[in-house]
Design a protein around this motif. Structure first.
Motif, mmCIF file in Angstrom:
data_model
loop_
_atom_site.group_PDB
_atom_site.id
_atom_site.type_symbol
_atom_site.label_atom_id
_atom_site.label_comp_id
_atom_site.label_asym_id
_atom_site.label_seq_id
_atom_site.Cartn_x
_atom_site.Cartn_y
_atom_site.Cartn_z
ATOM 1 N N SER A 123 34.071 -41.341 13.540
ATOM 2 C CA SER A 123 34.775 -41.367 14.824
ATOM 3 C C SER A 123 33.789 -41.479 15.985
ATOM 4 C CB SER A 123 35.626 -40.108 14.978
ATOM 5 O OG SER A 123 36.254 -40.059 16.242
ATOM 6 N N HIS A 124 32.714 -40.697 15.912
ATOM 7 C CA HIS A 124 31.704 -40.722 16.976
ATOM 8 C C HIS A 124 31.066 -42.096 17.078
ATOM 9 C CE1 HIS A 124 28.387 -39.426 19.518
ATOM 10 N NE2 HIS A 124 27.542 -39.890 18.629
ATOM 11 N N ARG A 125 30.694 -42.661 15.937
ATOM 12 C CA ARG A 125 30.045 -43.973 15.938
ATOM 13 C C ARG A 125 31.012 -45.068 16.392
ATOM 14 N NH1 ARG A 125 25.081 -43.663 13.792
ATOM 15 N NH2 ARG A 125 24.603 -41.913 12.401
ATOM 16 N N SER A 126 32.274 -44.936 15.991
ATOM 17 C CA SER A 126 33.273 -45.930 16.402
ATOM 18 C C SER A 126 33.442 -45.918 17.919
ATOM 19 C CB SER A 126 34.612 -45.648 15.716
ATOM 20 O OG SER A 126 34.506 -45.770 14.315
ATOM 21 N N LYS A 127 33.476 -44.707 18.501
ATOM 22 C CA LYS A 127 33.603 -44.608 19.957
ATOM 23 C C LYS A 127 32.385 -45.220 20.647
ATOM 24 C CE LYS A 127 36.560 -40.499 19.954
ATOM 25 N NZ LYS A 127 36.649 -39.047 20.257
ATOM 26 N N SER B 38 26.912 -60.548 16.923
ATOM 27 C CA SER B 38 25.592 -59.926 16.810
ATOM 28 C C SER B 38 25.712 -58.456 16.437
ATOM 29 C CB SER B 38 24.844 -60.067 18.138
ATOM 30 O OG SER B 38 23.725 -59.204 18.199
ATOM 31 N N LEU B 39 26.617 -57.750 17.103
ATOM 32 C CA LEU B 39 26.853 -56.345 16.758
ATOM 33 C C LEU B 39 27.325 -56.213 15.318
ATOM 34 C CD1 LEU B 39 28.683 -54.984 19.945
ATOM 35 C CD2 LEU B 39 26.301 -54.610 19.273
ATOM 36 N N SER B 40 28.166 -57.133 14.877
ATOM 37 C CA SER B 40 28.690 -57.092 13.518
ATOM 38 C C SER B 40 27.572 -57.214 12.488
ATOM 39 C CB SER B 40 29.714 -58.213 13.327
ATOM 40 O OG SER B 40 30.140 -58.298 11.987
ATOM 41 N N TYR B 41 26.616 -58.148 12.726
ATOM 42 C CA TYR B 41 25.492 -58.313 11.797
ATOM 43 C C TYR B 41 24.681 -57.011 11.686
ATOM 44 C CZ TYR B 41 26.278 -63.382 12.176
ATOM 45 O OH TYR B 41 26.822 -64.642 12.156
ATOM 46 N N SER B 42 24.398 -56.414 12.843
ATOM 47 C CA SER B 42 23.613 -55.170 12.837
ATOM 48 C C SER B 42 24.392 -54.040 12.183
ATOM 49 C CB SER B 42 23.229 -54.784 14.265
ATOM 50 O OG SER B 42 22.458 -55.795 14.876
ATOM 51 N N GLN B 43 25.694 -53.972 12.475
ATOM 52 C CA GLN B 43 26.528 -52.916 11.909
ATOM 53 C C GLN B 43 26.591 -53.025 10.397
ATOM 54 O OE1 GLN B 43 27.940 -50.354 13.676
ATOM 55 N NE2 GLN B 43 28.471 -49.491 11.697
ATOM 56 N N PHE C 185 16.989 -46.531 13.669
ATOM 57 C CA PHE C 185 18.191 -45.713 13.573
ATOM 58 C C PHE C 185 19.417 -46.482 14.083
ATOM 59 C CE2 PHE C 185 15.392 -41.681 13.873
ATOM 60 C CZ PHE C 185 15.166 -41.748 12.505
ATOM 61 N N PRO C 186 20.621 -46.094 13.634
ATOM 62 C CA PRO C 186 21.819 -46.903 13.869
ATOM 63 C C PRO C 186 22.056 -47.346 15.309
ATOM 64 C CG PRO C 186 22.319 -45.200 12.282
ATOM 65 C CD PRO C 186 20.930 -44.922 12.767
ATOM 66 N N GLY C 187 22.065 -46.388 16.256
ATOM 67 C CA GLY C 187 22.353 -46.758 17.639
ATOM 68 C C GLY C 187 21.332 -47.740 18.192
ATOM 69 N N ALA C 188 20.061 -47.481 17.915
ATOM 70 C CA ALA C 188 19.007 -48.372 18.394
ATOM 71 C C ALA C 188 19.095 -49.739 17.722
ATOM 72 C CB ALA C 188 17.640 -47.735 18.145
ATOM 73 N N SER D 256 19.269 -47.718 26.520
ATOM 74 C CA SER D 256 19.995 -47.252 25.334
ATOM 75 C C SER D 256 19.062 -46.680 24.267
ATOM 76 C CB SER D 256 20.828 -48.392 24.740
ATOM 77 O OG SER D 256 21.800 -48.845 25.662
ATOM 78 N N VAL D 257 17.821 -47.178 24.194
ATOM 79 C CA VAL D 257 16.880 -46.677 23.185
ATOM 80 C C VAL D 257 15.843 -45.732 23.798
ATOM 81 C CG1 VAL D 257 17.185 -48.753 21.789
ATOM 82 C CG2 VAL D 257 15.280 -48.645 23.407
ATOM 83 N N ASN D 258 16.039 -45.363 25.070
ATOM 84 C CA ASN D 258 15.083 -44.480 25.775
ATOM 85 C C ASN D 258 13.681 -45.070 25.813
ATOM 86 O OD1 ASN D 258 17.037 -42.427 26.242
ATOM 87 N ND2 ASN D 258 16.796 -41.755 24.128
ATOM 88 N N GLY D 259 13.621 -46.397 25.922
ATOM 89 C CA GLY D 259 12.331 -47.067 25.924
ATOM 90 C C GLY D 259 12.073 -47.819 27.218
#
Length: 335
Positions: free
Chosen positions: A144-148, A181-186, A228-231, A308-311
């Motif tokens: 749920s968290h990742r979907s949001k 693009s998001l789909s490929y990474s996901q 990691f997933p979000g990054a 988003s990646v704190n970079g």
């Protein structure tokens, strides 16, 4: 002729049945306990290990478990004695530094005159089931968290794409590409059981739609940590923007340009350790149309992804090519 089955006396049949039932009980995670009308234990079969050393004839529930749990059980059993109606109770009992969970079915025992004379409790150890339920709840919360988070990224992409496109067709073309693009990474993140995506695999997944990864115009080198997933989702989006711009206006729009991507671990062994991702694009001649690349592409590369990646990032467009670097902190990847 087959000889007739020997006739067993009723007492022998009952004894045989009892032995079979007891064997079956001992091979299960079910325990049966009997208490007299004053709730003192008279006998027990197949006791769980947590009670083996402390249970004894005449014991009460308060000797076997916490006072609050015993009080709840006593209340249910007194109700059974009073009404004759069965009750169901779920309890948790401390065992070392863990909890053991039991589902209890409580019923009354009657004598030949139908008078209630005791309480029979069947206890089923459901600890493993409880643990599986907890793991499932944790996984569902994580999904749920990742979907949001993913929906928030898609919403941001939709809004930014709409800001920098002039027609519906242009919007749909760019938006579909970014969502893909998001789909490929996901897919990579899901295949790794949510650990993330390896850097090189992440790059290849974004490039393969636009160029054969074995094409001599394209090189990929350096270190290969797990992102990691979000990054991974955001870095994949950055690579997508760079490759789309390159195939539209830059090096990969002709047969002579080159693109080199590298990942290098910096400050290894220190608190400042990071992954430096570099895109180096060389174009013979001039990038006369490079200033026409999507302004949202610049927003992704210079603001959205670094934040988003704190970079941090740098993005430079020159006459003969494009360079982009993204410094990703240690908190966003694993070795």
């Amino acid at each position: 002729m087959n000889s007739p089955m020997p006739t067993q006396k009723p007492a022998r049949r009952e004894a045989s049945k009892l032995r079979a039932l007891l064997r079956a009980l001992r091979n299960s995670n079910v325990c049966v306990l009997y208490q007299t009308s004053d709730l003192a234990y008279l006998w027990a079969e197949n006791l769980p290990d947590i009670w083996v050393d402390i249970w004894h004839v005449g014991a009460h529930d308060r000797e076997l478990m916490q006072e609050s749990t015993a009080a709840r059980l006593d209340a249910a059993k007194l109700l059974v004695l009073e009404t004759g109606e069965p009750q169901s109770v779920e309890i948790a009992v401390s065992h070392g530094d863990q909890l053991r969970w039991f589902e209890l079915s409580i019923d009354c025992d009657r004598d030949g005159a139908d008078t209630v004379i005791g309480v029979v409790t069947t206890a089923v150890d459901v600890t493993e089931l409880k643990r599986r339920e907890q793991v499932l709840k944790t996984l569902l919360r994580e999904v749920s968290h990742r979907s949001k988070n993913l929906l928030a990224i898609i919403q941001s992409i939709a809004m930014q794409t709409a800001r920098f496109t002039g027609t519906v067709d242009d919007f749909l073309f760019k938006f579909r590409g970014r969502v893909q693009s998001l789909s490929y990474s996901q897919d990579l993140v899901t295949d790794s059981n949510w650990r993330g995506a390896q850097f090189r695999e992440l790059v290849r997944s974004q490039m393969q739609k636009y160029i054969d990864v074995s094409d001599p115009r394209f090189t990929l080198s350096g270190d290969d940590p797990y992102i990691f997933p979000g990054a991974a989702l955001h870095i994949g989006l950055a690579i997508h923007e760079l490759i789309v711009n390159s195939t539209s206006y830059g090096a990969l729009s002709s047969g002579q340009g080159t693109v080199a991507i590298s990942g290098k671990l910096e400050n290894i062994g220190t608190e400042r350790m990071s992954l430096l991702i570099k895109w180096d694009e060389k174009v013979p001649g001039s990038l006369r149309e490079s200033d026409l690349n999507a302004r949202f592409g610049s927003a992704v590369l210079e603001r959205i992804v670094p934040i988003s990646v704190n970079g941090t990032s740098t993005y430079n467009i020159e006459d003969d090519g494009v360079t982009y670097s993204l410094d990703v902190p240690r908190s966003q990847f694993d070795l």
